[in-house]
Structures are given as structure tokens and as C-alpha cells.
Write a protein that holds these residues in place. Structure first.
Motif, mmCIF file in Angstrom:
data_model
loop_
_atom_site.group_PDB
_atom_site.id
_atom_site.type_symbol
_atom_site.label_atom_id
_atom_site.label_comp_id
_atom_site.label_asym_id
_atom_site.label_seq_id
_atom_site.Cartn_x
_atom_site.Cartn_y
_atom_site.Cartn_z
ATOM 1 N N MET A 299 0.848 -1.243 -0.215
ATOM 2 C CA MET A 299 -0.045 -0.032 0.094
ATOM 3 C C MET A 299 0.782 1.122 0.073
ATOM 4 N N SER B 110 3.719 9.372 7.362
ATOM 5 C CA SER B 110 4.959 8.839 7.700
ATOM 6 C C SER B 110 5.966 9.934 7.771
ATOM 7 N N ILE C 26 3.528 3.358 9.490
ATOM 8 C CA ILE C 26 2.125 2.629 8.696
ATOM 9 C C ILE C 26 2.733 1.156 8.597
ATOM 10 N N GLY C 27 1.675 0.357 8.915
ATOM 11 C CA GLY C 27 2.218 -1.179 9.008
ATOM 12 C C GLY C 27 1.702 -1.895 8.099
ATOM 13 N N PHE C 28 0.129 -2.137 8.007
ATOM 14 C CA PHE C 28 -0.306 -3.219 7.168
ATOM 15 C C PHE C 28 -1.858 -2.814 6.901
ATOM 16 N N ALA C 29 -2.550 -3.332 5.950
ATOM 17 C CA ALA C 29 -3.821 -2.962 5.787
ATOM 18 C C ALA C 29 -4.637 -4.463 5.522
ATOM 19 N N ASP C 30 -5.660 -4.197 5.801
ATOM 20 C CA ASP C 30 -6.963 -5.644 5.206
ATOM 21 C C ASP C 30 -7.738 -4.788 4.340
ATOM 22 N N LYS C 31 -7.679 -5.451 3.016
ATOM 23 C CA LYS C 31 -8.485 -4.781 2.101
ATOM 24 C C LYS C 31 -9.492 -5.750 1.516
ATOM 25 N N PHE D 219 -3.495 -0.128 9.633
ATOM 26 C CA PHE D 219 -2.577 -0.208 10.995
ATOM 27 C C PHE D 219 -1.551 0.348 10.900
ATOM 28 N N THR E 74 2.368 0.031 12.514
ATOM 29 C CA THR E 74 3.067 -1.133 12.968
ATOM 30 C C THR E 74 2.693 -1.660 14.568
ATOM 31 N N ASN E 75 2.425 -0.658 15.257
ATOM 32 C CA ASN E 75 1.904 -1.141 16.727
ATOM 33 C C ASN E 75 0.489 -1.655 16.833
ATOM 34 N N GLY E 76 -0.078 -1.962 15.464
ATOM 35 C CA GLY E 76 -1.513 -2.532 15.799
ATOM 36 C C GLY E 76 -2.606 -1.566 15.719
#
Lengths: 235, 235
Positions: A81, A164, A171-176, A207, A209-211
Motif C-alpha cells: 500500500m 509517515s 504505517i504497518g499493514f492493511a486489510d483490504k 494499521f 505497525t503497533n497494531g
């Protein structure tokens, strides 16, 4: 802080992105990589395994480590992303801010954002152009407790770069979730299409990186231009 | 043959899939995992890193290793390719074979399949039902040099199970292109929709672990039912 093989994996990744291996579409051999990075065979092996898991390379016994096509011009790689500005570095992106305000989180959004009902959120509605074509209508919510300040100027550019680079958040991750939906009259007008035409929709929950969830959004793509790329592994 | 941390990563993955951690949505601590699998801290660390790279878990400093929602009922996780039968284990899948024949590869398909023009290919057109709803129209090509034999009986069931279980071939990975396209009259009739309605389309190029392309396909999904899930990492 980071372990050695992760650092090597990143360096190889950078070389791939910069097109260093575009001629051969192959990485150097394990022995050559050991020589280049002055590390052990097992570190190189682990770095390669990381890149395999991430879908960036594949190994063929006896003939080498091949590079998968993670980038294609005009395609959005949904495994990463990078925001629109990151996906289309060669194109001109123009953003029209249709709405920007602070609202209170309702039950539905609170569930998605894992925040309390009533939390202050930025609500943003944008129309984005790729070169001169209306490309997406975006609805986004940002948790104000995490992203304390946004204004039209920031929101007209890349919000992700601001988060950022200026806020120094990771920025860590994403559910798409991806599906196809008929356009409403309003959206069809914004995108220059007809009511009821199909549109490609991506709903994101993003999310740190810390969730912590800082952003959820619904992006409605002009079906004439939007193409996604996904590099999948069998399981 | 496989390294230790990969084996541990697979075991943890199996536990995740079986729902062992559904209550807490968390893995045991690193110390507990060391105890459970009788391996060193560094092996556990590497196993966890593998699962992070694959988008299955995320770590929060000081509070643990959390599980991402890689499965949602009714969603196709496009990072993994399990075929329709693998994605919908709870549903009844029915397949109607509309065409099955051997053709010669033309230039366009040869480029996708990285094979010579004129190579024998199985061409298959199927209509697939999820429970009782028309769900996809699929066009597939299989390289006959790799998949020497297919018949209606096999093609009515899961081709992928046949390839991996009967032919003992190792399916490796796939490049997927995803977009939205208006339905033709023929496809709209097959799916019980209207001509011009949007459809979600996935084009697949599928590789064995040795890098050979054995299958390309175009799958047209009924937009009313198709939802994809992708777990992405920021980059």
C-alpha cells in the motif's frame, strides 16, 4: 535493531525495484550474493526465503532465483500500500477535496477502527484524477487521537506521506476487501460514467505497525482505468 | 529438506487455521513457543518473521503477537490460491462444463504461458455454482505438455486437487490481475444478470514451483456474491 538477513533482504529488494536485474530477471547466485554482501550462506538463504514469502522471487532448483513481476505500469499492486501517489509515480495526480470535517465515530465505524463510539474522526471525501481522468471517489476516516491535525492543503496531497514523513508514524499493514458494485448517480457523475455502471471498490482498514487502526476508507475506482495486481502463493 | 523455522512456521500456521487461537487472537509468547516446539529463541523468531512477511500475524512491542484475519466467511483470500473448492469448504460447489477441447496455442496465449506457438493446450469453459447461485464463468488453458490428460469428470471437480494429488505436481504461485468489466449478453445470461452489469474479473497466470506456467485463466465473477480479501503490507 533489525536482524542481518532482513537488512540484506531489503537491499536486494531495493535493487529489484530500481531495475538492476531487469535484463536477466534473475538474482545473482547465492555465492555471488555472499560475496557482494559479505555475509554467510545461511544469512543469504534466509534473505531469499523472506523474498519468496513476500512473493517477490521464486527459486528453480539448479537454475537460479527468478524475479516475479511485482510492478506493472498502470497497475496497483494491492499487496503493498503506497497510496495513489506511490503507485503512479509517472502520472499526474490531482485531488479535489469535496469534504473535510471532524465527526464523532458511530457504532459501525468504531467497530472497524477498534475505537470507542464518539471518538473524534476526520471525515474526508475526495475526488482524485489520474492525469486528466476522474479515477477514484474516496471516503476516508482518520482517528484524530492518532492523526491530530489535517487540513485541506495536506488532504489535497498525499495523506500517507504526511503521516509517515511529518508525523513520523510507522504505517504497518492493511486489510483490504475488494468487490464490484453498481455506481450511484452521484458517483457516476463524479467519475464521468453512467449510473449503474460497475465500479471496482476497495475497502481498507489500515494499521500502524503497533497494531492501532488509524484509517478506514472506501475507494470507488473508475472501472475503465483501474487494474489491480496480486502476486499469490499456493496454499 | 526444509529448514527448521519453516517447519515451525507451518505448524503455527496450521494452528491458526484450525482456530486454536480464536479466543485470544494472539499467539503464545516467544518463550511459550520455545517450550512447545522445543527449539531455540532464534528459530521461533525466524518462524514469526516468516508469518509477518506472509501477512498472517503482527507484533506489538511489549504486548504480543497478534493474528490477522486471513479468513473471513464468504471471502476469497486472493493471496492464497486454493481454487473455489478450497475457498468455500462449507458451501456446495457445482460445475457445469460448457466446453473442453484441445487447441493449438496462439501468439497471445503463448506469451502468457511462456510456451511455443502451436503447443497443445486444453481449453476449458465452465460455469460454476456456489450453493445454488451462478457464481463464475471461467475460461482456462492448461499446457498439455505439463497436464497430459484431462476429461469431463476431472474438470467437473477440482482441477487443482487432481493436479496436486493425482499428478503430484507442485503448484507454486500465481500472478493475478483484477478489474471490473461490463458483462456481455452471453455471460449475463449464464450468471443470471443483465447485459452491461459490472463483473469482477480475475486473470490468473499460474506457475509450478519450478517456474513453469501450466495454467492461465480468466474468471468472471457474479458481482452480487464475489468478495475478495487481501492482507497487505506497507512499503
Amino acid at each position: 535493531m533489525e536482524v542481518k538477513y532482513k537488512i540484506i533482504a531489503k537491499k536486494i529488494e531495493e535493487n529489484i525495484i530500481e531495475g538492476k536485474y531487469d535484463n536477466t530477471k534473475k538474482l545473482p547466485t547465492v555465492e555471488e550474493l555472499m560475496e557482494i554482501y559479505k555475509v554467510s550462506r545461511s544469512t543469504i538463504r534466509q534473505a531469499i526465503n523472506t523474498l519468496v514469502d513476500k512473493g517477490e522471487v521464486y527459486q528453480v532448483q539448479g537454475s537460479g532465483i527468478f524475479i516475479r513481476e511485482t510492478k506493472k505500469d498502470g497497475f496497483i499492486n494491492i499487496q503493498y500500500m503506497r497510496g495513489l501517489s506511490g503507485d503512479f509515480i509517472k502520472n499526474k495526480i490531482k485531488t479535489k477535496v469535496l469534504e473535510l470535517k471532524v465527526i464523532k465515530s458511530d457504532r459501525e465505524i468504531s467497530e472497524k477502527m477498534k475505537c470507542n463510539e464518539g471518538t473524534d474522526l476526520y471525515f474526508i471525501k475526495r475526488l482524485r484524477y489520474l492525469d486528466n481522468d476522474a479515477y477514484t471517489v474516496e471516503y476516508s476516516y482518520y482517528n484524530k487521537e492518532i492523526i491530530p491535525y489535517l487540513n485541506t492543503e495536506i488532504v489535497e496531497e498525499s495523506i500517507y506521506s504526511y503521516i509517515s514523513e511529518s508525523l513520523k508514524l510507522n504505517i504497518g499493514f492493511a486489510d483490504k476487501i475488494i468487490y464490484c458494485e453498481p455506481l450511484t448517480l452521484e458517483h457516476s457523475k463524479l467519475l464521468g460514467l453512467k449510473e449503474g455502471d460497475g465500479s471496482l471498490v476497495i475497502e481498507d482498514t489500515v494499521f500502524l505497525t503497533n497494531g492501532l487502526v488509524f484509517d478506514t476508507s472506501k475507494v470507488i475506482y473508475n472501472y475503465k482505468f483501474a487494474k489491480l495486481l496480486s502476486l499469490s502463493n499456493y496454499k
